[in-house]
Scaffold this active site. Structure first.
Site, short mmCIF file in Angstrom:
data_model
loop_
_atom_site.label_atom_id
_atom_site.label_comp_id
_atom_site.label_asym_id
_atom_site.label_seq_id
_atom_site.Cartn_x
_atom_site.Cartn_y
_atom_site.Cartn_z
N THR A 1 2.32 -4.30 4.56
CA THR A 1 2.35 -4.53 6.01
C THR A 1 2.08 -5.97 6.41
O THR A 1 2.46 -6.40 7.49
CB THR A 1 1.31 -3.64 6.73
OG1 THR A 1 0.02 -3.91 6.18
CG2 THR A 1 1.66 -2.18 6.58
N ASP A 2 1.42 -6.74 5.53
CA ASP A 2 0.99 -8.08 5.95
C ASP A 2 2.15 -8.94 6.45
O ASP A 2 2.02 -9.63 7.45
CB ASP A 2 0.29 -8.81 4.79
CG ASP A 2 -1.12 -8.28 4.56
OD1 ASP A 2 -1.49 -7.28 5.20
OD2 ASP A 2 -1.84 -8.87 3.74
N THR B 1 0.81 -1.22 0.00
CA THR B 1 0.00 0.00 0.00
C THR B 1 0.84 1.27 0.00
O THR B 1 0.50 2.26 -0.64
CB THR B 1 -0.90 -0.01 1.26
OG1 THR B 1 -1.76 -1.14 1.15
CG2 THR B 1 -1.74 1.23 1.37
N LYS C 1 2.29 -7.63 13.43
CA LYS C 1 1.08 -6.91 13.01
C LYS C 1 -0.08 -7.52 13.80
O LYS C 1 -0.43 -8.67 13.60
CB LYS C 1 0.86 -7.09 11.50
CG LYS C 1 -0.35 -6.33 10.98
CD LYS C 1 -0.50 -6.44 9.46
CE LYS C 1 -1.70 -5.63 8.99
NZ LYS C 1 -1.88 -5.63 7.54
N1 GLU Z 1 -1.75 -7.04 1.55
C1 GLU Z 1 -0.90 -6.12 0.93
C2 GLU Z 1 0.53 -6.19 1.46
O1 GLU Z 1 0.80 -6.52 2.58
C3 GLU Z 1 -1.38 -4.69 0.96
C4 GLU Z 1 -1.60 -4.19 2.37
C5 GLU Z 1 -0.50 -3.29 2.85
O2 GLU Z 1 0.42 -2.89 2.17
O3 GLU Z 1 -0.60 -2.98 4.01
O4 GLU Z 1 1.40 -5.91 0.67
#
Ligand code: GLU
Length: 436
Positions: free
Chosen positions: A181-182, A105, A260
Site C-alpha cells: 500500500t505504501d 502485505t 494513502k
Molecule cells: N511497506 C510495505 C509495502 O508497501 C508493506 C505494507 C503494505 O503492504 O501495506 O509494500
C-alpha cells in the site's frame, strides 16, 4: 534460502556453523545461560542479527547474536510445510481475470506455527485463503515480483504495464494487481498514463493487515477487486481499498487522484478532489460515478518509463542547492511541492529558473493536497512563472512525479515534455474541484 528461511547475514552463518535446520531442537549458549528451543524461521524482512527459538512454553524468543557463544542441535525436527487444498472449480461462464502479484502485505501469510511470512500468490494458495474468489471469476494468477512497494521503481511500472497489455491481448475481462500500500498511489498513477484508454478495468489492490489475520482487509478488498475487474461496465485504472473501518464496503478510486492518507487504518486511501469512482458492497456495485469510460475501444499503450524526474518538497530554509543536486543526479523534470498556492523561497525560485534555462522542466504542485496551484496571486508565484515554472493545476504531486517519468519514457523533452506535463491524459487534473 535453503533450510533456513528468513535468516541472513550473521544469523545465517551462526546457524550454518551449528548445522541447524528449521524445526531442530537447538541448545544455544548465551552469555545469560543456555536456552533450549525449536528453531523457527524468521520473517522474510527481518534483520540478520537474531535467531528465533520457540520455547517449550510456546513463546518465541529472539536471541541477539552479540550475546551468543554457539549452538548445538539436540534433536532433528520435522520441516514445517504448508500444502493448501486444491482450489475449487470455477464455473465456465465466469469472467476471466488476470491476477498479478507484486508483493506487499496482501500477498503474504504468516505461518503462526513457525512465525514465517511467505507470499501466498499461487492460484491454489490464494483460493485457499480467499475461497470466495472462485465464485467471482476464473482467476489466472501469476506472481510478477514479491517486493515491498517502497522498492517499486519505474522499471517495475513498465513491466506491470506490459503484462497488462499482454493480458488484454489474451482476452481477459479484467486485471487485478496486488501491491503494497505504501506506493500504491504512485503505481496507480503511473499505470493510468501508460495504459490510458485500456479497454477493461485494471484494479490495484492492497491490504493494511495480512490476509491471515482476523482483522485483515485483504479478503474483501481482493474479492471486490476481482469481481469489479471481471464484471464492471467501466474501464480504466483504479485502486480498491476499504471505504470505512467496517468490513463491508470497498471504495474504488481513480488511479490518478488517489492517496494513502493514514499509516494503518483500513480506510487509509482517499480520492482527492474528485468523487469516488465506485463503491462495492457484498451484493455487488452499489454506486458508480458518472463519466467513467465504458469497456472496449481502441488502445495505444505507452508502457515505458524513465527515472530522470525528481519530486522536491519545499520547506522553510530549503537550500537552493537541493535543486542543483537533483539536476546533478540526472533530473530532467523536477516536480516541486510548493507551499499554499504553489510557492517557494526567492532563492529556490531563482535556482529553478536556472534549471529551466539549462533545458530542464520545472513543475509546481501544492503540499496542501486539496485545491489548485495559482501562480498569479502573489509576487512569488509571478516570479516562478517568469522563471518558466509550469503550474500543474490540481494534479497531486505523486501523480505528477509518475507522469514526469512516463513523459520521459516516451522520449519527450523540452517544450514537448512541458506540454505533455500540462495536457490531461488520464483525469490527473480536473476542471472543477469536487467539494471535500
Ligand atoms: N511497506 C510495505 C509495502 O508497501 C508493506 C505494507 C503494505 O503492504 O501495506 O509494500
Amino acid at each position: 534460502m535453503g533450510d533456513l528461511p528468513g535468516y541472513k547475514g550473521r544469523a545465517l552463518r551462526f546457524l550454518q556453523a551449528a548445522k541447524a535446520s528449521i524445526g531442530d531442537m537447538l541448545e544455544v549458549r548465551t552469555k545469560w545461560g543456555v536456552v533450549t528451543g525449536t528453531l523457527v524461521p524468521r520473517y522474510l524482512y527481518g534483520d540478520g542479527d537474531h535467531v528465533v527459538l520457540k520455547l517449550k512454553s510456546g513463546y518465541n524468543v529472539g536471541l541477539g547474536l552479540d550475546g551468543l557463544d554457539g549452538a548445538a542441535v539436540k534433536a532433528k525436527g520435522e520441516k514445517p510445510s504448508f500444502s493448501p487444498p486444491p482450489p475449487p472449480k470455477s464455473p465456465e461462464r465466469l469472467p476471466r481475470v488476470a491476477l498479478l502479484g507484486t508483493g506487499g502485505t496482501i500477498a503474504s501469510r504468516i505461518d503462526y506455527r513457525t512465525g514465517a511470512v511467505k507470499p501466498a500468490m499461487s492460484e491454489s494458495e490464494l483460493h485457499s485463503l480467499v475461497p470466495e474468489l472462485s465464485g467471482a471469476a476464473k482467476v489466472e494468477a501469476e506472481v510478477m515480483f514479491d517486493i515491498l512497494s517502497e522498492n517499486v521503481a519505474p522499471r517495475h511500472w513498465g513491466k506491470m504495464a506490459k503484462r497488462v497489455v499482454r493480458a488484454v491481448d489474451e482476452g481477459v475481462d479484467g486485471v487485478v494487481i496486488t501491491h503494497g500500500t505504501d506506493t500504491l498511489g504512485y503505481t496507480a498513477a503511473a499505470l493510468s498514463f501508460a495504459l490510458a484508454g485500456v479497454p477493461v478495468p485494471v484494479v490495484l489492490v492492497g491490504a493494511q493487515r495480512s490476509p491471515d489475520r482476523p482483522s485483515s482487509d485483504a479478503p474483501l478488498n481482493l474479492v471486490a477487486a476481482v469481481s469489479v475487474a471481471g464484471t464492471a461496465k467501466f474501464s480504466g485504472v483504479y485502486v480498491a481499498m476499504h471505504l470505512g473501518e467496517s468490513d463491508d464496503k470497498i471504495a474504488f478510486h481513480r488511479g490518478t487522484r488517489v492517496r494513502k492518507n493514514h499509516t494503518s487504518r483500513r480506510d487509509a486511501f482517499v480520492s482527492v478532489g474528485v468523487p469516488l469512482a465506485a463503491v462495492w458492497g457484498r451484493g455487488g456495485l452499489e454506486y458508480v460515478s458518472e463519466g467513467l469510460p465504458p469497456r472496449g475501444g481502441s488502445f495505444s499503450p505507452r508502457p515505458a518509463f524513465a527515472p530522470g524526474a525528481a519530486l522536491l518538497k519545499f520547506y522553510p530554509s530549503m537550500p537552493p542547492g537541493a535543486v542543483r543536486s537533483a539536476r546533478r543526479l540526472g533530473a530532467r523534470i523536477i516536480v516541486v511541492e510548493g507551499t499554499g498556492l504553489g510557492h517557494v523561497s526567492g532563492d529556490v525560485a531563482k535556482e529553478l529558473g536556472l534549471f529551466v534555462k539549462s533545458g530542464g522542466v520545472a513543475c509546481m504542485t501544492s503540499q496542501c493536497i486539496g485545491g489548485r496551484v495559482d501562480l498569479n496571486v502573489y509576487e512569488t508565484g509571478r516570479d516562478l512563472l517568469q522563471a518558466g515554472v509550469v503550474p500543474l493545476d490540481d494534479m497531486l504531486a505523486e501523480t505528477a512525479l509518475a507522469k514526469a517519468m512516463w513523459v520521459l519514457g516516451t522520449g519527450a523533452k523540452g517544450d514537448r515534455a512541458r506540454e505533455m506535463m500540462v495536457h490531461d491524459v488520464a483525469g490527473e487534473t480536473t476542471a472543477r474541484t469536487f467539494p471535500g
